[in-house]
Motif scaffolding. Structure first.
Motif, short mmCIF file in Angstrom:
data_model
loop_
_atom_site.label_atom_id
_atom_site.label_comp_id
_atom_site.label_asym_id
_atom_site.label_seq_id
_atom_site.Cartn_x
_atom_site.Cartn_y
_atom_site.Cartn_z
N ILE A 230 0.68 -1.29 -0.07
CA ILE A 230 0.06 0.07 0.04
C ILE A 230 0.98 1.28 -0.06
CG2 ILE A 230 -1.72 1.19 1.31
CD1 ILE A 230 -2.73 -1.26 2.66
N TRP A 231 0.56 2.27 -0.79
CA TRP A 231 1.23 3.42 -0.53
C TRP A 231 0.60 4.16 0.27
CZ3 TRP A 231 -1.03 8.39 -0.33
CH2 TRP A 231 0.01 9.68 -0.57
N ASN A 232 1.63 4.91 1.34
CA ASN A 232 0.92 5.48 2.48
C ASN A 232 2.29 6.61 2.92
OD1 ASN A 232 0.20 6.06 5.61
ND2 ASN A 232 -1.68 5.41 4.29
N ASN A 233 1.72 7.78 3.29
CA ASN A 233 2.71 8.62 4.17
C ASN A 233 2.47 8.39 5.45
OD1 ASN A 233 4.31 10.53 2.47
ND2 ASN A 233 2.37 11.19 1.57
N LEU A 234 3.54 7.78 6.02
CA LEU A 234 3.41 7.50 7.64
C LEU A 234 4.25 8.66 8.36
CD1 LEU A 234 4.61 3.63 7.30
CD2 LEU A 234 2.25 4.35 7.68
N HIS A 235 3.82 8.62 9.73
CA HIS A 235 4.13 9.42 10.59
C HIS A 235 5.48 8.74 11.32
CE1 HIS A 235 4.66 11.96 14.44
NE2 HIS A 235 4.07 13.11 13.46
N PRO A 236 6.39 9.26 11.82
CA PRO A 236 7.71 8.80 12.19
C PRO A 236 7.13 7.71 13.58
CG PRO A 236 8.25 11.15 11.69
CD PRO A 236 6.78 10.96 11.58
N HIS A 237 6.18 8.25 14.25
CA HIS A 237 5.79 7.59 15.48
C HIS A 237 5.19 6.25 15.21
CE1 HIS A 237 1.46 7.98 15.17
NE2 HIS A 237 1.61 9.42 15.10
N LEU A 302 17.34 13.99 -0.87
CA LEU A 302 15.93 13.99 -1.11
C LEU A 302 15.60 12.79 -0.53
CD1 LEU A 302 13.25 14.16 -2.29
CD2 LEU A 302 14.17 13.52 -4.42
N THR A 303 14.61 12.86 0.49
CA THR A 303 14.30 11.60 1.25
C THR A 303 12.71 11.36 1.46
OG1 THR A 303 14.30 10.31 3.37
CG2 THR A 303 14.24 12.78 3.50
N THR A 304 12.41 10.27 1.26
CA THR A 304 10.95 9.90 1.33
C THR A 304 10.60 9.02 2.51
OG1 THR A 304 11.20 7.80 0.07
CG2 THR A 304 10.81 9.49 -1.20
N ALA A 305 11.54 9.28 3.52
CA ALA A 305 11.19 8.66 4.85
C ALA A 305 10.02 9.07 5.69
CB ALA A 305 12.41 9.01 5.83
N PRO A 306 9.23 8.49 6.51
CA PRO A 306 8.21 8.95 7.12
C PRO A 306 8.56 10.25 7.92
CG PRO A 306 8.44 6.73 7.62
CD PRO A 306 9.67 7.24 6.97
N SER A 307 7.59 11.28 7.56
CA SER A 307 7.90 12.49 8.09
C SER A 307 6.59 13.12 8.88
CB SER A 307 8.02 13.16 6.78
OG SER A 307 8.06 14.96 7.04
N GLU A 308 6.96 14.24 9.72
CA GLU A 308 5.93 14.61 10.32
C GLU A 308 5.20 15.66 9.68
OE1 GLU A 308 7.17 16.51 14.00
OE2 GLU A 308 8.42 14.69 14.71
N ASN A 309 5.90 16.56 8.50
CA ASN A 309 5.03 17.41 7.81
C ASN A 309 5.22 17.37 6.54
OD1 ASN A 309 4.68 19.18 10.27
ND2 ASN A 309 7.00 19.50 10.32
N ASN A 310 6.31 16.91 5.71
CA ASN A 310 6.81 17.18 4.50
C ASN A 310 6.82 15.69 3.72
OD1 ASN A 310 6.85 19.99 4.51
ND2 ASN A 310 8.84 19.52 5.08
N GLY A 311 5.28 15.05 3.55
CA GLY A 311 5.23 14.03 3.05
C GLY A 311 5.77 14.07 1.21
N THR A 312 5.92 13.10 0.51
CA THR A 312 6.03 13.15 -0.80
C THR A 312 5.24 12.37 -1.76
OG1 THR A 312 7.49 11.39 -0.88
CG2 THR A 312 8.81 13.15 -0.19
N HIS A 313 4.97 12.54 -3.11
CA HIS A 313 3.96 11.82 -3.68
C HIS A 313 4.79 10.23 -3.88
CE1 HIS A 313 7.18 12.23 -7.02
NE2 HIS A 313 6.48 11.38 -7.64
#
Length: 375
Positions: A230-237, A302-313
């Motif tokens: 699944i595509w998802n923008n996860l939070h670091p927590h 350029l990182t696509t890691a889980p982020s609190e604010n700046n998710g990527t496509h």
């Protein structure tokens, strides 16, 4: 991201046995629409990284010849010219090239940027280039297999002293907690319940027993809901373990054979008290370092890691486990990871996980094996 991998209409067969006409219909056409280009152009993390990589290292571009592989809208080619390149070849496989050409003209750069419609496998350039710039990354880095074309471009056109933008890439994996698994199971069960209602109604109203199709239908739905990432923008927590690198790529030396499959064995230590291991998240980062002969003044990531604010496509690829084993702080998860290109479509990926849990206390559960699809 533009498009430039083994494509083009006409039914020809590429070196890797892929029918180019089919490939064009299945893949390249997506990138010929402005709405899709807009989605990528609105990704601020993506855009800022490339913008800074070019303009924070302008001295690398001044007076140089640049090749933009899969130029799409032409934005990277335009930036390269604005940074001082004397010539930019912007290669695009689709009719998006017409929009790129208009955009170049509207920005007064038609004397520097030459838009070429075609693939890097088929086109010819009049000279070698100093820099290859490309936004080739797909979901979990390698989906879409566009890096193949960048390698072809590099081997055909880059000078021995040339640089790649980006120059390096890494793939990451980490254990996670998420409620997505329960949602997917509910969706799967709803789908199968609906199928049985469909069987009853079809038999009652139309006199046809379709129950013989139940097994293939359930297998199809199982693959879609429970085996497809699944595509998802996860939070670091939502990360519950230490991330590990499963692949590192030097864009200047990598070969196609090197990226056909990914194999890794890593260990992740759980960092959260008493929780469930719901699955894994995979992401990537790329770095703009220039080359040894021509290093970047300022390295950009350029990182696509889980982020609190700046998710990527791109987000992250989430691989869900069913059932979800219990883990606790200090436990180790031993991960055997393999990723191969799909035999049905070389742009998609098949992933297999082998898992062993080593608990600080108590009995260790049986090893887990699971197959996933990145589609």
């Amino acid at each position: 991201m533009g498009s430039s991998v083994n494509g083009g209409p006409g039914g020809r067969v590429s070196n890797n046995g892929v029918d180019k006409g089919v490939d064009f219909a299945n893949y390249f056409c997506t990138y010929s629409f402005l709405y899709h280009q807009k989605e990528m152009l609105c990704d601020r993390v993506r855009m800022d990284a490339y913008y800074n990589a070019v303009f924070q290292n302008k001295e690398q571009f001044v007076g140089k010849v640049v090749l933009d592989v899969g130029t799409g809208s032409g934005i990277l080619a335009i930036w390269s010219a604005q940074a001082g390149a004397k010539k930019v070849y912007a290669v695009e496989a689709t009719k998006m090239s017409e929009h790129a050409r208009e955009l170049v003209k509207a920005n007064g750069l038609e004397g520097v940027v030459e838009v070429i419609e075609g693939t890097v496998e088929d086109i010819n350039l009049p000279e070698k280039v100093d820099i290859i710039i490309s936004e080739w990354m797909g979901y979990f880095l390698l989906r879409e297999s566009m890096f193949d074309s960048v390698i072809v471009a590099r081997d055909r056109w880059l000078k021995p002293t040339g640089a790649m933008y980006p120059s390096h890439a890494r793939m990451w994996l980490a254990p996670i907690k998420t409620g997505l698994g329960d949602q997917r199971i509910n969706d799967y069960e709803s789908s199968t319940d609906d199928w049985h209602r469909f069987l009853d109604e079809t038999n009652t109203y139309y006199g046809v027993d379709m129950s013989v199709l139940t097994r293939p239908f359930c297998e199809e739905q199982n693959k879609y809901y429970l085996q497809t990432s699944i595509w998802n923008n996860l939070h670091p927590h939502q990360l519950i373990g230490i991330p590990g690198i499963i692949k590192e790529i030097d864009c200047l030396t990598a070969t196609v054979e090197e990226i056909l499959n990914v194999r890794a064995n890593i260990s992740s230590s759980i960092t959260e008290e008493k929780t469930r291991l719901c699955g894994f998240a995979g992401w990537f980062d790329v770095h703009f370092r220039g080359s040894k002969q021509s290093p970047a003044r300022l390295e950009i990531e350029l990182t696509t890691a889980p982020s609190e604010n700046n998710g990527t496509h791109w987000g992250q690829q989430v691989f869900l486990l069913h059932p979800t084993p219990r883990v606790g702080k200090g436990d180790d998860v031993l991960i055997s990871f393999s990723m191969d290109r799909s035999k049905e479509n070389h742009r998609l990926m098949e992933v297999e996980f082998g898992l062993e849990m080593r608990h600080l206390a108590g009995r260790n559960p049986q090893p887990i094996k699971k197959k996933f699809y990145i589609e």
